[in-house]
Design a protein around this motif. Structure first.
Motif, PDB file in Angstrom:
ATOM      1  N   THR A  31       0.831  -1.212   0.000  1.00  8.46           N
ATOM      2  CA  THR A  31       0.000   0.000   0.000  1.00  8.46           C
ATOM      3  C   THR A  31       0.863   1.258   0.000  1.00  8.46           C
ATOM      4  N   LEU A  32       2.067   1.165   0.561  1.00  5.08           N
ATOM      5  CA  LEU A  32       2.908   2.359   0.665  1.00  5.08           C
ATOM      6  C   LEU A  32       3.539   2.725  -0.673  1.00  5.08           C
ATOM      7  N   ASP A  33       3.819   1.724  -1.499  1.00  9.02           N
ATOM      8  CA  ASP A  33       4.271   1.959  -2.868  1.00  9.02           C
ATOM      9  C   ASP A  33       5.432   2.949  -2.993  1.00  9.02           C
ATOM     10  N   PHE A  34       6.474   2.725  -2.243  1.00  8.49           N
ATOM     11  CA  PHE A  34       7.653   3.565  -2.423  1.00  8.49           C
ATOM     12  C   PHE A  34       8.780   2.690  -2.953  1.00  8.49           C
ATOM     13  N   ILE A  35       9.659   3.295  -3.714  1.00  3.87           N
ATOM     14  CA  ILE A  35      10.759   2.537  -4.293  1.00  3.87           C
ATOM     15  C   ILE A  35      12.059   3.045  -3.691  1.00  3.87           C
ATOM     16  N   PRO A  36      12.655   2.266  -2.789  1.00  5.65           N
ATOM     17  CA  PRO A  36      13.918   2.711  -2.207  1.00  5.65           C
ATOM     18  C   PRO A  36      14.957   2.943  -3.307  1.00  5.65           C
ATOM     19  N   SER A  37      15.672   4.033  -3.212  1.00  6.33           N
ATOM     20  CA  SER A  37      16.667   4.363  -4.226  1.00  6.33           C
ATOM     21  C   SER A  37      17.895   4.934  -3.541  1.00  6.33           C
ATOM     22  N   LYS A  38      19.033   4.714  -4.146  1.00  9.56           N
ATOM     23  CA  LYS A  38      20.269   5.257  -3.554  1.00  9.56           C
ATOM     24  C   LYS A  38      20.305   6.779  -3.655  1.00  9.56           C
ATOM     25  N   GLY A 157     -16.561   3.582  10.028  1.00 15.20           N
ATOM     26  CA  GLY A 157     -16.688   2.897   8.744  1.00 15.20           C
ATOM     27  C   GLY A 157     -15.754   3.551   7.745  1.00 15.20           C
ATOM     28  N   LEU A 158     -15.538   2.865   6.663  1.00 11.86           N
ATOM     29  CA  LEU A 158     -14.655   3.370   5.604  1.00 11.86           C
ATOM     30  C   LEU A 158     -15.110   4.737   5.085  1.00 11.86           C
ATOM     31  N   SER A 159     -16.417   4.948   5.060  1.00 13.91           N
ATOM     32  CA  SER A 159     -16.946   6.201   4.495  1.00 13.91           C
ATOM     33  C   SER A 159     -16.417   7.418   5.275  1.00 13.91           C
ATOM     34  N   HIS A 160     -16.179   7.256   6.566  1.00 12.02           N
ATOM     35  CA  HIS A 160     -15.668   8.366   7.378  1.00 12.02           C
ATOM     36  C   HIS A 160     -14.289   8.790   6.881  1.00 12.02           C
ATOM     37  N   VAL A 161     -13.438   7.816   6.609  1.00  9.18           N
ATOM     38  CA  VAL A 161     -12.071   8.131   6.142  1.00  9.18           C
ATOM     39  C   VAL A 161     -12.124   8.709   4.723  1.00  9.18           C
ATOM     40  N   ILE A 162     -12.994   8.149   3.907  1.00  8.64           N
ATOM     41  CA  ILE A 162     -13.103   8.635   2.517  1.00  8.64           C
ATOM     42  C   ILE A 162     -13.528  10.103   2.519  1.00  8.64           C
ATOM     43  N   GLU A 163     -14.514  10.427   3.331  1.00  7.87           N
ATOM     44  CA  GLU A 163     -15.009  11.812   3.374  1.00  7.87           C
ATOM     45  C   GLU A 163     -13.947  12.763   3.908  1.00  7.87           C
ATOM     46  N   ARG A 164     -13.295  12.373   5.000  1.00  5.10           N
ATOM     47  CA  ARG A 164     -12.268  13.253   5.585  1.00  5.10           C
ATOM     48  C   ARG A 164     -11.091  13.434   4.621  1.00  5.10           C
ATOM     49  N   SER A 165     -10.755  12.378   3.892  1.00  2.00           N
ATOM     50  CA  SER A 165      -9.636  12.464   2.948  1.00  2.00           C
ATOM     51  C   SER A 165      -9.979  13.400   1.801  1.00  2.00           C
ATOM     52  N   THR A 172      -8.799   9.229  -3.079  1.00  2.00           N
ATOM     53  CA  THR A 172      -8.850   7.818  -2.675  1.00  2.00           C
ATOM     54  C   THR A 172      -8.493   6.941  -3.866  1.00  2.00           C
ATOM     55  N   ILE A 173      -7.475   6.095  -3.695  1.00  2.00           N
ATOM     56  CA  ILE A 173      -7.104   5.198  -4.794  1.00  2.00           C
ATOM     57  C   ILE A 173      -7.370   3.732  -4.441  1.00  2.00           C
ATOM     58  N   ARG A 174      -7.646   3.456  -3.179  1.00  2.00           N
ATOM     59  CA  ARG A 174      -8.053   2.103  -2.793  1.00  2.00           C
ATOM     60  C   ARG A 174      -8.883   2.203  -1.515  1.00  2.00           C
ATOM     61  N   ALA A 175      -9.996   1.523  -1.508  1.00  2.00           N
ATOM     62  CA  ALA A 175     -10.856   1.536  -0.323  1.00  2.00           C
ATOM     63  C   ALA A 175     -11.593   0.212  -0.256  1.00  2.00           C
ATOM     64  N   GLU A 176     -11.309  -0.545   0.773  1.00  2.72           N
ATOM     65  CA  GLU A 176     -11.927  -1.872   0.906  1.00  2.72           C
ATOM     66  C   GLU A 176     -12.279  -2.147   2.356  1.00  2.72           C
ATOM     67  N   VAL A 183      -9.151  -1.026   4.713  1.00  2.07           N
ATOM     68  CA  VAL A 183      -7.918  -0.385   4.254  1.00  2.07           C
ATOM     69  C   VAL A 183      -8.306   0.781   3.358  1.00  2.07           C
ATOM     70  N   HIS A 184      -7.657   1.907   3.567  1.00  5.00           N
ATOM     71  CA  HIS A 184      -7.890   3.084   2.733  1.00  5.00           C
ATOM     72  C   HIS A 184      -6.537   3.645   2.317  1.00  5.00           C
ATOM     73  N   VAL A 185      -6.365   3.833   1.025  1.00 10.64           N
ATOM     74  CA  VAL A 185      -5.127   4.395   0.497  1.00 10.64           C
ATOM     75  C   VAL A 185      -5.485   5.668  -0.253  1.00 10.64           C
ATOM     76  N   ALA A 186      -4.896   6.774   0.175  1.00 11.54           N
ATOM     77  CA  ALA A 186      -5.170   8.059  -0.463  1.00 11.54           C
ATOM     78  C   ALA A 186      -3.865   8.642  -0.983  1.00 11.54           C
ATOM     79  N   LYS A 187      -3.988   9.390  -2.060  1.00 15.98           N
ATOM     80  CA  LYS A 187      -2.814  10.004  -2.679  1.00 15.98           C
ATOM     81  C   LYS A 187      -2.982  11.519  -2.674  1.00 15.98           C
ATOM     82  N   LYS A 188      -1.893  12.220  -2.394  1.00 17.25           N
ATOM     83  CA  LYS A 188      -1.967  13.688  -2.389  1.00 17.25           C
ATOM     84  C   LYS A 188      -1.720  14.220  -3.800  1.00 17.25           C
TER      85      LYS A 188
END
Ligand SMILES: C[S@@+](CC[C@H](N)C(=O)[O-])C[C@H]1O[C@@H](n2cnc3c(N)ncnc32)[C@H](O)[C@@H]1O
Length: 188
Positions: A31-38, A157-165, A172-176, A183-188
């Motif tokens: 869910t974090l989707d980061f790519i470690p890089s030097k 409930g998930l709807s609370h996080v979706i609304e606040r986000s 919101t890019i993932r909500a289940e 799980v809720h994944v939001a992108k800025k």
């Protein structure tokens, strides 16, 4: 909802490996989707880090991790248990973080939203994450069976996080909602 803060006397429960049945290491990292890089410094924050059970999962993949918790006693429990060298402790309220704007690549919280969701915390998390970064929330679902975790009456409930986000300008890019958690994944 969300009237209590997790009791430090019960902190040992947070180190129980059977908790991976609700959030696996693989799922959290994906869910974090980061790519470690030097060439770049990856900075992540665990909001409501408790004893660092899930901070430990993420730390090997980041350069710098902030373990943020409103209770300094939780940090003590994590220090006593032993923490990775790249973990720094911040005792602060999720809705008022001592971090600069866009200081983080991403942030996450596990099983904590029900404790800070009543504040404007998502807005604050959105402030400290850089553009394109993620704000990831795992928590107990209001619709769950109450098999573990807080009573369902204390959950959101998930709807609370979706609304606040959305109000905080996050997409919101993932909500289940699953059996017992969401799980809720939001992108800025
Ligand atoms: C149920 S524990 C979960 C700890 C950890 N995330 C885990 O999954 O193992 C919730 C943690 O969030 C912290 N917490 C509660 N409200 C908070 C707030 N408003 N700001 C920061 N931390 C908070 C508590 O002190 C506690 O350590």
């Amino acid at each position: 909802m969300g009237q209590h803060t997790f009791d430090v006397q019960r902190a040992a429960m947070l180190n129980d490996p059977s908790r991976y049945r609700f959030i696996s290491r693989e799922e959290l990292l994906s869910t974090l989707d980061f790519i470690p890089s030097k060439n770049t410094i990856v900075t992540i924050a665990d909001i409501g880090s408790g004893t660092g059970f899930f901070t430990d999962t993420v730390a090997p993949y980041a350069d710098q991790v902030f373990a943020i918790d409103v209770q300094s006693e939780m940090h003590e429990q994590y220090r006593t248990r032993g923490c990775p060298q790249n973990v720094s402790f911040i005792t602060a309220e999720a809705g008022q973080l001592p971090l600069d704007d866009a200081a983080l690549d991403c942030c996450f919280s596990t099983m904590t939203y029900h404790e800070f969701g009543r504040y404007c915390s998502i807005e604050e998390l959105a402030r400290v994450v850089q553009t394109g970064g993620r704000v990831v929330t795992f928590d107990w679902a209001q619709s769950g069976m109450g098999e573990a975790g807080p009573p369902c009456t204390e959950r959101y409930g998930l709807s609370h996080v979706i609304e606040r986000s959305s109000e905080a300008g996050l997409k919101t890019i993932r909500a289940e909602t699953r059996t017992e958690t969401f799980v809720h994944v939001a992108k800025k």
